[in-house]
Structure formats: C-alpha cells, structure tokens
Write a protein that holds these residues in place. Structure first.
Motif, PDB file in Angstrom:
ATOM      1  N   CYS A 114     -12.202 -19.800  70.208  1.00 44.28           N
ATOM      2  CA  CYS A 114     -11.433 -18.769  70.404  1.00 44.28           C
ATOM      3  C   CYS A 114     -11.998 -17.533  69.737  1.00 44.28           C
ATOM      4  O   CYS A 114     -12.111 -16.425  69.949  1.00 44.28           O
ATOM      5  CB  CYS A 114     -10.041 -18.755  69.713  1.00 44.28           C
ATOM      6  N   CYS A 115     -12.715 -18.058  68.516  1.00 47.91           N
ATOM      7  CA  CYS A 115     -13.385 -17.166  67.428  1.00 47.91           C
ATOM      8  C   CYS A 115     -14.426 -16.737  68.420  1.00 47.91           C
ATOM      9  O   CYS A 115     -15.185 -15.422  68.401  1.00 47.91           O
ATOM     10  CB  CYS A 115     -13.752 -17.924  66.309  1.00 47.91           C
ATOM     11  N   THR A 116     -15.354 -17.398  69.148  1.00 48.09           N
ATOM     12  CA  THR A 116     -16.445 -17.131  70.126  1.00 48.09           C
ATOM     13  C   THR A 116     -16.209 -15.854  71.057  1.00 48.09           C
ATOM     14  O   THR A 116     -16.842 -15.270  71.243  1.00 48.09           O
ATOM     15  CB  THR A 116     -17.109 -18.415  70.555  1.00 48.09           C
ATOM     16  N   LEU A 117     -14.833 -16.405  71.695  1.00 45.77           N
ATOM     17  CA  LEU A 117     -14.502 -15.409  72.720  1.00 45.77           C
ATOM     18  C   LEU A 117     -14.033 -14.183  72.158  1.00 45.77           C
ATOM     19  O   LEU A 117     -14.377 -13.171  72.948  1.00 45.77           O
ATOM     20  CB  LEU A 117     -13.179 -16.095  73.328  1.00 45.77           C
ATOM     21  N   PHE A 118     -13.657 -14.139  70.904  1.00 42.15           N
ATOM     22  CA  PHE A 118     -13.382 -12.663  70.165  1.00 42.15           C
ATOM     23  C   PHE A 118     -14.619 -12.033  70.149  1.00 42.15           C
ATOM     24  O   PHE A 118     -14.877 -10.754  70.414  1.00 42.15           O
ATOM     25  CB  PHE A 118     -12.660 -12.910  68.903  1.00 42.15           C
ATOM     26  N   CYS A 119     -15.604 -12.672  69.591  1.00 43.04           N
ATOM     27  CA  CYS A 119     -17.051 -12.028  69.535  1.00 43.04           C
ATOM     28  C   CYS A 119     -17.597 -11.525  70.614  1.00 43.04           C
ATOM     29  O   CYS A 119     -18.278 -10.459  70.635  1.00 43.04           O
ATOM     30  CB  CYS A 119     -17.977 -13.356  68.729  1.00 43.04           C
ATOM     31  N   ILE A 120     -17.489 -12.589  71.940  1.00 46.84           N
ATOM     32  CA  ILE A 120     -18.137 -12.015  72.996  1.00 46.84           C
ATOM     33  C   ILE A 120     -17.367 -10.722  73.510  1.00 46.84           C
ATOM     34  O   ILE A 120     -17.941  -9.805  73.932  1.00 46.84           O
ATOM     35  CB  ILE A 120     -17.929 -13.084  74.066  1.00 46.84           C
ATOM     36  N   GLU A 121     -15.924 -10.776  73.473  1.00 47.38           N
ATOM     37  CA  GLU A 121     -14.944  -9.812  73.990  1.00 47.38           C
ATOM     38  C   GLU A 121     -15.312  -8.364  72.928  1.00 47.38           C
ATOM     39  O   GLU A 121     -15.095  -7.310  73.626  1.00 47.38           O
ATOM     40  CB  GLU A 121     -13.638 -10.054  73.932  1.00 47.38           C
ATOM     41  N   GLN A 122     -15.618  -8.592  71.898  1.00 47.49           N
ATOM     42  CA  GLN A 122     -15.796  -7.409  70.829  1.00 47.49           C
ATOM     43  C   GLN A 122     -17.293  -6.996  70.740  1.00 47.49           C
ATOM     44  O   GLN A 122     -17.387  -5.992  69.952  1.00 47.49           O
ATOM     45  CB  GLN A 122     -15.195  -7.814  69.720  1.00 47.49           C
ATOM     46  N   GLY A 123     -18.173  -7.704  71.561  1.00 48.15           N
ATOM     47  CA  GLY A 123     -19.495  -7.211  71.635  1.00 48.15           C
ATOM     48  C   GLY A 123     -20.153  -7.588  70.172  1.00 48.15           C
ATOM     49  O   GLY A 123     -21.174  -6.767  69.703  1.00 48.15           O
ATOM     50  N   LEU A 124     -19.937  -8.782  69.945  1.00 47.16           N
ATOM     51  CA  LEU A 124     -20.521  -9.109  68.298  1.00 47.16           C
ATOM     52  C   LEU A 124     -21.616 -10.176  68.481  1.00 47.16           C
ATOM     53  O   LEU A 124     -22.206 -10.846  67.574  1.00 47.16           O
ATOM     54  CB  LEU A 124     -19.322  -9.724  67.434  1.00 47.16           C
ATOM     55  N   ILE A 125     -21.806 -10.431  70.025  1.00 50.09           N
ATOM     56  CA  ILE A 125     -23.253 -11.419  70.147  1.00 50.09           C
ATOM     57  C   ILE A 125     -24.203 -10.439  70.423  1.00 50.09           C
ATOM     58  O   ILE A 125     -24.048  -9.796  71.565  1.00 50.09           O
ATOM     59  CB  ILE A 125     -22.749 -12.322  71.428  1.00 50.09           C
ATOM     60  N   ASN A 126     -25.317 -10.639  69.831  1.00 54.45           N
ATOM     61  CA  ASN A 126     -26.382  -9.767  70.288  1.00 54.45           C
ATOM     62  C   ASN A 126     -27.070 -10.505  71.446  1.00 54.45           C
ATOM     63  O   ASN A 126     -26.858 -11.684  71.726  1.00 54.45           O
ATOM     64  CB  ASN A 126     -27.462  -9.598  69.211  1.00 54.45           C
TER      65      ASN A 126
ATOM     66  N   THR B  53     -15.482 -21.999  79.176  1.00 49.99           N
ATOM     67  CA  THR B  53     -16.732 -21.634  80.160  1.00 49.99           C
ATOM     68  C   THR B  53     -18.068 -21.817  79.633  1.00 49.99           C
ATOM     69  O   THR B  53     -18.130 -21.936  78.271  1.00 49.99           O
ATOM     70  CB  THR B  53     -16.549 -20.090  80.687  1.00 49.99           C
ATOM     71  N   MET B  54     -19.049 -21.847  80.395  1.00 47.83           N
ATOM     72  CA  MET B  54     -20.442 -22.082  79.968  1.00 47.83           C
ATOM     73  C   MET B  54     -20.741 -20.794  78.811  1.00 47.83           C
ATOM     74  O   MET B  54     -21.617 -21.142  78.007  1.00 47.83           O
ATOM     75  CB  MET B  54     -21.447 -22.186  81.049  1.00 47.83           C
ATOM     76  N   GLU B  55     -20.333 -19.751  79.087  1.00 49.77           N
ATOM     77  CA  GLU B  55     -20.779 -18.525  78.248  1.00 49.77           C
ATOM     78  C   GLU B  55     -20.197 -18.482  76.996  1.00 49.77           C
ATOM     79  O   GLU B  55     -20.834 -18.662  75.898  1.00 49.77           O
ATOM     80  CB  GLU B  55     -19.844 -17.212  78.937  1.00 49.77           C
ATOM     81  N   VAL B  56     -19.098 -19.260  76.679  1.00 48.67           N
ATOM     82  CA  VAL B  56     -18.575 -19.623  75.512  1.00 48.67           C
ATOM     83  C   VAL B  56     -19.226 -20.498  74.653  1.00 48.67           C
ATOM     84  O   VAL B  56     -19.566 -20.820  73.675  1.00 48.67           O
ATOM     85  CB  VAL B  56     -17.063 -19.888  75.476  1.00 48.67           C
ATOM     86  N   SER B  57     -19.431 -21.717  75.644  1.00 43.11           N
ATOM     87  CA  SER B  57     -20.038 -22.983  75.021  1.00 43.11           C
ATOM     88  C   SER B  57     -21.483 -22.696  74.680  1.00 43.11           C
ATOM     89  O   SER B  57     -21.789 -23.318  73.363  1.00 43.11           O
ATOM     90  CB  SER B  57     -20.298 -24.206  76.349  1.00 43.11           C
ATOM     91  N   SER B  58     -22.243 -21.679  75.398  1.00 45.49           N
ATOM     92  CA  SER B  58     -23.557 -21.409  74.634  1.00 45.49           C
ATOM     93  C   SER B  58     -23.546 -20.765  73.600  1.00 45.49           C
ATOM     94  O   SER B  58     -24.532 -20.542  72.868  1.00 45.49           O
ATOM     95  CB  SER B  58     -24.318 -20.672  75.958  1.00 45.49           C
ATOM     96  N   HIS B  59     -22.359 -20.160  73.093  1.00 44.60           N
ATOM     97  CA  HIS B  59     -22.592 -19.301  71.475  1.00 44.60           C
ATOM     98  C   HIS B  59     -21.569 -20.106  70.981  1.00 44.60           C
ATOM     99  O   HIS B  59     -21.827 -19.246  69.500  1.00 44.60           O
ATOM    100  CB  HIS B  59     -21.976 -17.815  71.979  1.00 44.60           C
ATOM    101  N   VAL B  60     -20.796 -21.162  70.852  1.00 41.67           N
ATOM    102  CA  VAL B  60     -19.747 -21.411  70.000  1.00 41.67           C
ATOM    103  C   VAL B  60     -20.393 -22.192  68.802  1.00 41.67           C
ATOM    104  O   VAL B  60     -19.836 -21.826  67.774  1.00 41.67           O
ATOM    105  CB  VAL B  60     -18.928 -22.348  70.651  1.00 41.67           C
TER     106      VAL B  60
END
Length: 227
Positions: A38-50, A95-102
């Motif tokens: 959930c923290c990772t999804l928040f980062c993705i949705e808020q543009g906090l992953i470079n 999803t794999m998108e979240v898995s790859s950044h968690v």
C-alpha cells in the motif's frame, strides 16, 4: 490465545497458509506485506518513484502521515482486503508494477517504523496470525509460534507466474524470476529489520508440499503450543 508469526521469502505461500490457519483456529489474519505494498502504491500514484526506480525518500517521509492502511473482511472471499486511505486496493497492490518497487520502499527505516507501529497495535492482544519478512524478529520477537517459510527460487517464481497469468496479466517467467531474486537480495541486506530466520523459528521448506500438507503441518505446530 497466542501470537503466530510467519516469515519467509516472497512467493513461498506465506499469505495463503497464514490466512487458512487463521480461519481454521478463529484468529485474526494480518498481511503485513500488503501494508508495504500500500505504501508502494501510494508512491506510484503520487509520482514518488523516479524513472530509475529510486524512491523520493525525503518527500515520502514528509507525507507518511497521509498513508492509512486498514483491512476489511471481504464477504465473498471470507478474507480481508487491503484498503489504502479508505479505498479497496487489494487487486491493485498485487500487480507486477507494485511488486517491482515494493522492496526499496519497504527498506526505508521510516516506512518500517510506521508500519511496525501499526502492526504492533493490531496484534497487541494476541489471537493473530501475521505474515511478512520481519514479524518474528522485529514486530513480534516474543511471539509464541514462529515459522520461517522457504522454497526454491524456480518454484517460487513459477507460483508467482501462474498467479499472474490466472489474473489475466501479461507475465514473463524470466522477468518474474529476476524480480523475485532481486527482492530477496534487497529484503535480506537492508539495514533495518532484514529478512532472516529467527533463532527460535521452525523452518518449513514447502518446495514439494501441497497446500493441504502445509495446512496440516501448521495445525500440528499450533496445537503443540495452544493445547
């Protein structure tokens, strides 16, 4: 009632066995990994992953108070779904998108501190089954029953690949395997609460076990302590 901590590598079936065990013995199940997702999804949705996959840690730390994770029982599945700020994100976080950044997100000390505090509050009175990476070592070091689950890389990758395909997602086995090994590396080498077996944990290698066999083994371990 006791506290049951189930730790282990990614895609080794921790969540499935923890959910089944909790339902069997009437305990509350808490998916700690979903909280980091959930923290990772928040980062993705808020543009906090470079673009290079790194996390904007300073900005995330400033905004941690905006992340509220909760669980609500799904009447159709009989299992709890994860909610991020009141929104059901159970499918999105798998999803794999979240898995790859968690793993990079979960390795941040302030993220672990915030989630650990929430987990300890959830399990304050016992009667819970919680699975994750550091439950028996950092979250509940005094848990009465600790299980450390593992399986071979290839078998874990195949399980994850099959799961993604079943959900109708595009997946490549080699990509899934590489992601799994990278997550293992990050989880095991992070500075704060790394993935490791607690000295008093029972090891379960389920590489060649069926789900019913795993369930029976877990029930037996529970009754040895609780009866």
């Amino acid at each position: 009632m006791i506290t049951i901590a189930i730790d282990g590598h990614s895609s080794c079936g921790k969540s499935t066995m923890a959910k089944d065990l909790a339902r069997e013995i009437g305990y509350i199940y808490i998916d700690s990994g979903a909280m980091y997702r959930c923290c990772t999804l928040f980062c993705i949705e808020q543009g906090l992953i470079n673009a290079d996959g790194s996390v904007q840690a300073d900005e995330l730390e400033r905004r941690m108070s905006e992340i509220h994770v909760s669980f609500q029982l799904n009447p159709e599945t009989g299992r709890p779904d994860a909610y991020l700020n009141g929104r059901n994100v159970e499918q999105r976080i798998r999803t794999m998108e979240v898995s790859s950044h968690v793993s990079p997100v979960a390795a941040l000390p302030f993220v672990r501190a915030a989630m650990t505090a929430q987990q300890q509050e959830m399990g304050r009175d016992g009667g819970i089954v919680m699975d994750g990476r550091d439950i028996g070592t950092a979250v509940f070091p005094n848990a009465e029953l600790k299980i450390f689950v593992t399986a071979s890389d290839e078998i874990r990758a195949q399980r994850r690949y099959d799961e993604l395909i079943a959900k109708g997602e595009d997946a490549d086995f080699n990509e899934v395997l590489a992601n799994l090994r990278e997550r293992d590396r990050i989880d095991s080498t992070r500075a704060v609460a790394p993935l490791r077996q607690a000295p008093d944990a029972l090891v379960l290698d389920n590489s060649h076990m069926t789900i019913p066999e795993q369930k029976q083994w877990l029930i037996e371990q529970y009754h040895k302590l609780a009866d």
